[in-house]
Motif scaffolding. Structure first.
Motif, PDB file in Angstrom:
ATOM      1  N   GLY A  26       4.635 -12.467  -6.226  1.00  0.00           N
ATOM      2  CA  GLY A  26       4.596 -11.326  -4.704  1.00  0.00           C
ATOM      3  C   GLY A  26       5.445 -12.470  -3.251  1.00  0.00           C
ATOM      4  O   GLY A  26       6.085 -11.240  -2.668  1.00  0.00           O
ATOM      5  N   GLY A 179       6.169  -1.224  -7.098  1.00  0.00           N
ATOM      6  CA  GLY A 179       5.224  -0.034  -6.137  1.00  0.00           C
ATOM      7  C   GLY A 179       4.434  -0.108  -6.720  1.00  0.00           C
ATOM      8  O   GLY A 179       3.190  -0.692  -6.263  1.00  0.00           O
ATOM      9  N   HIS A 181       3.186  -1.601  -9.476  1.00  0.00           N
ATOM     10  CA  HIS A 181       2.491  -3.003  -9.960  1.00  0.00           C
ATOM     11  C   HIS A 181       1.773  -3.892  -8.812  1.00  0.00           C
ATOM     12  O   HIS A 181       0.105  -4.492  -9.132  1.00  0.00           O
ATOM     13  N   LEU A 182       2.511  -3.699  -7.154  1.00  0.00           N
ATOM     14  CA  LEU A 182       1.577  -3.258  -6.212  1.00  0.00           C
ATOM     15  C   LEU A 182       0.609  -3.420  -6.161  1.00  0.00           C
ATOM     16  O   LEU A 182      -0.552  -4.019  -5.327  1.00  0.00           O
ATOM     17  N   TRP A 183       0.177  -1.807  -6.590  1.00  0.00           N
ATOM     18  CA  TRP A 183      -0.259  -1.553  -5.973  1.00  0.00           C
ATOM     19  C   TRP A 183      -2.241  -1.865  -6.374  1.00  0.00           C
ATOM     20  O   TRP A 183      -3.267  -2.105  -5.328  1.00  0.00           O
ATOM     21  N   GLY A 208      -2.954  -3.528   0.391  1.00  0.00           N
ATOM     22  CA  GLY A 208      -2.048  -3.830  -0.538  1.00  0.00           C
ATOM     23  C   GLY A 208      -1.544  -2.920  -1.004  1.00  0.00           C
ATOM     24  O   GLY A 208      -0.469  -2.872  -1.745  1.00  0.00           O
ATOM     25  N   SER A 209      -1.870  -1.602  -0.935  1.00  0.00           N
ATOM     26  CA  SER A 209      -1.052  -0.345  -0.876  1.00  0.00           C
ATOM     27  C   SER A 209      -0.473  -0.184  -0.068  1.00  0.00           C
ATOM     28  O   SER A 209       1.134   0.206  -0.162  1.00  0.00           O
ATOM     29  N   ALA A 212       2.633  -2.644  -1.305  1.00  0.00           N
ATOM     30  CA  ALA A 212       3.260  -2.285  -2.255  1.00  0.00           C
ATOM     31  C   ALA A 212       4.327  -1.088  -1.719  1.00  0.00           C
ATOM     32  O   ALA A 212       5.375  -0.824  -2.278  1.00  0.00           O
ATOM     33  N   SER A 216       8.328  -1.792  -2.028  1.00  0.00           N
ATOM     34  CA  SER A 216       8.832  -0.801  -2.554  1.00  0.00           C
ATOM     35  C   SER A 216      10.335   0.459  -2.568  1.00  0.00           C
ATOM     36  O   SER A 216      11.582   0.104  -2.385  1.00  0.00           O
TER      37      SER A 216
END
Ligand code: HEM
Ligand code: FES
Lengths: 239, 267
Positions: A26, A179, A181-183, A208-209, A212, A216
């Protein structure tokens, strides 16, 4: 003291590896996006100079690349080991499954991390192969690099690639998966380390959202920007 | 039950119930009609009611577990329309009322599914795996002697409350059943946290978390991926913050000196 081997092969330890490698990756993609912001300029000088500067670090950049490969492999291998274990854990499926909602973080993204991750893995291989090992100075992709002398015109390669609608759509698609995945990943990585606290859980998930979405969109706008030549169109409109 | 109340509040339901003769036998959903079900019945009373008819017709009744029928023992637990303990939050199957359903509904009833919970018969599963996780450290070793003074060890109220929240776990296994990976992280973490929070549980904390996590892995549960379906299904609303606490306890145990196992001659 738990012996390290035993600790890291436990379910909790494997998630420590997953979370550590994931959070480091990340960090990498944040730096990667910051560097790539130079692609939002129509003029490729800044981007080419940035790439040449990185290259000029020689051994250090190679060490960093090896570190990144190790992180990717660590992350992907522990993901697969964990996933294999889940598959065995419920041999007979339910005929009906329904979330009870509430504070559950069950989303399309969180339930399909292995799929988004797998696609990202395949993408990274193709991405590195086509750009890092793509045509360079010997193929005539050269630019003036000031103090660096003649440097590789990576910008030209990127722009040419991003005029192919197929490549652009593929990049946008994979960046949407990233996006997703990171969410889940941001919150999950912290929770896996026990770095969450009832007071901040909601805030962390929210952060986190946003993380993301920013990453993204930041990445997926690059091919779109170049394809539609938005820097000329938009900046032209301002003028 | 008088006829009038039956006609006013009764409903007819279709049940699709998992039937399985034994642990290694194949199973399938069998259809039953439940007539004149009162909305005041609990879900388990409804099953009792249906079973009476099945018994009268000479067939084998639907097997399911229950004991206290007031939401404290953790014995009951089936998956109702894909949700462990049914659609209501903070409710065990025995506390679920039939008024949650409507006349004409079809209800799919399945056992709590996990490799670690082998099916004994129909909806009855063997949750011995959770007991074995407990035996691996879910206790406090005390010298039994004269009754200790209450409040001899002071515990701050917020800590006591938090330990109580963890201790609310009734060990029903709904968390495992709800988890997409069939992980027992919520159960195990609640039991670990409940003891690790209190002074009496601290001396053995490192050994406890090591042993319980090891046993949890051995039992064939899946791994936690922080999805939180467990928390949503938990009849006692045990928080996944305890899973984070389990991670911290484990991390600490990786570096902390660990007292040796009880019974081998002391620290
Ligand atoms: C840019 C690349 C990536 C980043 C930034 C990233 C980040 C993360 C983070 C932070 C987590 C949370 C870790 C945890 O909860 O323990 C995670 C989880 C996960 N990642 Fe990645 N990841 C990346 C690529 C990949 C790849 C290539 C794969 C693999 C095949 C993958 C598969 C997974 C899986 C399966 C999880 C599951 C976590 C879970 O739900 O338990 N990821 N990722
Ligand atoms: S029967 Fe005891 S909790 Fe439901």
């Amino acid at each position: 003291m738990i012996p390290l081997r035993k600790a890291l092969s436990s379910s909790v330890g494997k998630k420590f590896i997953m979370a550590f490698s994931g959070l480091c990756l990340g960090g990498f993609i944040v730096v990667h996006l910051l560097g790539n912001l130079a692609l939002y300029r129509a003029d490729g000088a800044a981007f080419n100079l940035y790439a040449a500067t990185l290259e000029s670090f020689g051994k250090f950049i190679i060490a960093a690349e090896l570190g990144l490969i190790a992180l990717f492999l660590l992350h992907a291998i522990s993901a697969m080991l964990l996933k294999l274990n889940h598959w065995g854990a419920r041999p007979e499926r339910y005929s009906v499954v329904k979330s009870k909602g509430g504070e559950s973080k069950s989303t399309l993204a969180s339930r399909n991390m292995i799929i988004s991750g797998g696609v990202i893995f395949a993408f990274v291989i193709l991405h590195v192969w086509s750009f890092k090992y793509g045509p360079g100075i010997t193929e005539g992709y050269t630019a003036a690099g000031g103090a660096h002398g003649e440097i590789r015109d990576l910008h030209r390669l990127v722009v040419e690639s991003f005029h192919n609608p197929l490549i652009v759509s593929a990049y946008v698609f994979v960046m949407l998966l990233l996006g997703g995945h990171l969410w889940h990943a941001f919150w999950s990585g912290l929770q896996s380390f026990g770095l969450t606290n009832p007071r901040y859980t909601k805030g962390l998930y929210c952060l986190g959202s946003m993380f993301a979405v920013v990453l993204s969109v930041g990445f997926l706008m690059i091919p779109i920007w170049i394809f539609f030549d938005l820097s000329t169109v938009l900046l032209g409109a301002i003028k | 039950m008088s006829n009038t109340s039956q006609s006013r509040h009764s409903m007819h339901l279709t049940l699709l119930v998992w039937r399985q003769e034994g642990p290694h036998k194949p199973g399938s959903l069998e259809k039953f009609t439940a007539k004149n079900v009162s909305e005041d019945m609990s879900f388990l009373e409804m099953l009792d009611f249906v079973n009476e008819d099945i018994i009268k017709s000479g067939k084998r009744p639907i097997e399911f577990d229950s004991d206290c029928r007031e939401g404290i023992c953790g014995c009951c637990g089936v998956v109702i329309n894909g949700q462990p303990h049914g659609p209501d939050r903070a409710t065990a199957t025995c506390q679920l009322h039939m008024r949650t359903f409507k006349d004409g509904d079809t209800i799919v009833i399945e056992p709590l599914r996990a490799k670690a919970f082998p099916i004994i018969k129909d909806l009855v599963v063997d949750r011995g795996a959770l007991d074995r996780v407990m035996s691996a450290g879910g206790f406090v070793s005390v010298k039994t002697g004269p009754h200790a003074d209450a409040n001899a060890i002071l515990i701050p109220k917020p800590i006591a409350d938090l330990a109580m929240d963890a201790a609310a776990c009734i060990g029903c296994g709904a968390c495992v059943a709800a988890c997409p990976n069939a992980s027992a992280a919520l159960f195990t973490s609640a039991k670990i946290s409940q003891l690790a929070l209190l002074p009496q549980g601290k001396p053995e904390a490192a050994r406890r978390v090591t042993g319980m996590v090891e046993q949890m892995d051995k039992e064939g549960f899946g791994n936690c991926t922080n999805i939180g379906e467990c928390r949503a299904a938990c009849p006692k609303e045990v928080s996944i913050d305890f899973i984070a606490k389990m991670k911290r306890e484990y991390f600490k145990a990786m570096f902390a000196p660990m007292e040796s196992a009880a019974g081998d001659g002391g620290a």
